[in-house]
Motif scaffolding. Structure first.
Motif, PDB file in Angstrom:
ATOM      1  N   HIS A  60      40.620  41.585  31.765  1.00 22.18           N
ATOM      2  CA  HIS A  60      41.791  40.961  32.384  1.00 22.18           C
ATOM      3  C   HIS A  60      41.497  39.531  32.834  1.00 22.18           C
ATOM      4  O   HIS A  60      42.388  38.670  32.783  1.00 22.18           O
ATOM      5  CB  HIS A  60      42.297  41.813  33.542  1.00 22.18           C
ATOM      6  CG  HIS A  60      42.983  43.067  33.091  1.00 22.18           C
ATOM      7  ND1 HIS A  60      44.194  43.058  32.455  1.00 22.18           N
ATOM      8  CD2 HIS A  60      42.606  44.359  33.177  1.00 22.18           C
ATOM      9  CE1 HIS A  60      44.558  44.304  32.173  1.00 22.18           C
ATOM     10  NE2 HIS A  60      43.602  45.111  32.593  1.00 22.18           N
ATOM     11  N   ARG A  63      41.954  37.466  29.889  1.00 24.11           N
ATOM     12  CA  ARG A  63      43.370  37.385  29.505  1.00 24.11           C
ATOM     13  C   ARG A  63      44.221  36.655  30.543  1.00 24.11           C
ATOM     14  O   ARG A  63      45.406  36.444  30.331  1.00 24.11           O
ATOM     15  CB  ARG A  63      43.930  38.795  29.304  1.00 24.11           C
ATOM     16  CG  ARG A  63      43.327  39.486  28.097  1.00 24.11           C
ATOM     17  CD  ARG A  63      43.879  40.872  27.930  1.00 24.11           C
ATOM     18  NE  ARG A  63      43.328  41.497  26.728  1.00 24.11           N
ATOM     19  CZ  ARG A  63      43.565  42.724  26.352  1.00 24.11           C
ATOM     20  NH1 ARG A  63      44.374  43.493  27.074  1.00 24.11           N
ATOM     21  NH2 ARG A  63      43.030  43.203  25.259  1.00 24.11           N
ATOM     22  N   ASN A  65      45.031  37.751  33.581  1.00 27.99           N
ATOM     23  CA  ASN A  65      45.939  38.719  34.198  1.00 27.99           C
ATOM     24  C   ASN A  65      45.453  39.057  35.608  1.00 27.99           C
ATOM     25  O   ASN A  65      44.654  39.967  35.803  1.00 27.99           O
ATOM     26  CB  ASN A  65      46.009  39.976  33.332  1.00 27.99           C
ATOM     27  CG  ASN A  65      46.911  41.037  33.911  1.00 27.99           C
ATOM     28  OD1 ASN A  65      47.428  40.924  35.013  1.00 27.99           O
ATOM     29  ND2 ASN A  65      47.098  42.106  33.157  1.00 27.99           N
ATOM     30  N   GLY A  68      45.912  42.691  36.735  1.00 37.64           N
ATOM     31  CA  GLY A  68      44.974  43.588  36.067  1.00 37.64           C
ATOM     32  C   GLY A  68      43.569  43.499  36.651  1.00 37.64           C
ATOM     33  O   GLY A  68      42.882  44.515  36.794  1.00 37.64           O
ATOM     34  N   LEU A 173      45.255  48.731  28.862  1.00 36.34           N
ATOM     35  CA  LEU A 173      45.243  47.271  28.978  1.00 36.34           C
ATOM     36  C   LEU A 173      46.350  46.729  28.085  1.00 36.34           C
ATOM     37  O   LEU A 173      46.568  47.230  26.990  1.00 36.34           O
ATOM     38  CB  LEU A 173      43.907  46.705  28.515  1.00 36.34           C
ATOM     39  CG  LEU A 173      42.674  47.209  29.271  1.00 36.34           C
ATOM     40  CD1 LEU A 173      41.411  46.687  28.591  1.00 36.34           C
ATOM     41  CD2 LEU A 173      42.708  46.746  30.699  1.00 36.34           C
TER      42      LEU A 173
END
Length: 178
Positions: A60, A63, A65, A68, A173
Motif C-alpha cells: 500500500h 501504491r 494508499n 491501506g 488489496l
C-alpha cells in the motif's frame, strides 16, 4: 528427551519463511506476501499472518494508499505484540517500533498525495538472528497442537486455513495502481 537444535537459518524453519525474508528485504513486498501465504494457510500461523499483513502495508505504501497502510499495520500489530520481544529469529520489538513510526507518519500526513508515501514511510528490513529463536514457537513443529486454527475456538476459522472474510484476507488489496 533430546532438545531440538535451534534453527540457524530461516530456511531451516520453513523455505517459505526464508523466501519471504529475502523478497521483503529486496523491497518486493507483494511477492514476499505471496511467498508466505502457503505456509500461513498450511500451518495457520498467526505470526506468518502478521508478517503477511506487515508486508501488505508496504504494498500500500508503494501504491500510495494511506488507508491501506494504516489498516494493514493496525491488523498486524496485535498479532505481533503477543510474540514480543522476539519470535522465529526476528526482533519483534523492532518490527513493532517501525509499525508505530509508520502509523504516526500516516496519522500526521492525512493530506499527503499518493506519490508522497514512498518518501514519507521508511522502508524496513527484517533480519533473521538465530539467537532470537525462542525454541517454543509452534512453527518449529508444524505437527504440534495449536499450529492450526481450532474450529472449537469460536473464531469462525476452520482447519482448512485462516478465515478469508472480505476485508480480512491480506490479499484483499486493490488491484488498480494509484
Amino acid at each position: 528427551m533430546t532438545a531440538k537444535p535451534t534453527p540457524s537459518t530461516p530456511a531451516a524453519i520453513d523455505p517459505g519463511y526464508a523466501r519471504f525474508l529475502e523478497l521483503f528485504n529486496r523491497g518486493d513486498f507483494w511477492e514476499s506476501h505471496e511467498a508466505l501465504e502457503g505456509p500461513w494457510r498450511e500451518h495457520g500461523s498467526e505470526f506468518y499472518h502478521a508478517l503477511i499483513l506487515f508486508a501488505s502495508a508496504f504494498v500500500h505504501v508503494n501504491r500510495g494508499n494511506r488507508h491501506g497502510i494504516a489498516a494493514q499495520l493496525a491488523k498486524a500489530q496485535p498479532l505481533l505484540e503477543s510474540r514480543r520481544p522476539a519470535y522465529l529469529g526476528l526482533d519483534v520489538d523492532a518490527v513493532l517500533e517501525h509499525t508505530a513510526v509508520c502509523r504516526h507518519i500516516v496519522a500526521e500526513n492525512r493530506e499527503a498525495p499518493h506519490e508522497a508515501w514512498d518518501v514519507l514511510i521508511p522502508t524496513p528490513r527484517l533480519f533473521f538472528d538465530p539467537a532470537l529463536v525462542r525454541g517454543d514457537e509452534p512453527e518449529l513443529d508444524p505437527a504440534a497442537p495449536g499450529t492450526r486454527p481450532d474450529p472449537a475456538s469460536g473464531n469462525g476459522e476452520s482447519t482448512d486455513g485462516p478465515g478469508t472474510a472480505p476485508g480480512d484476507s491480506p490479499t484483499d488489496l486493490p488491484s488498480e495502481a494509484p
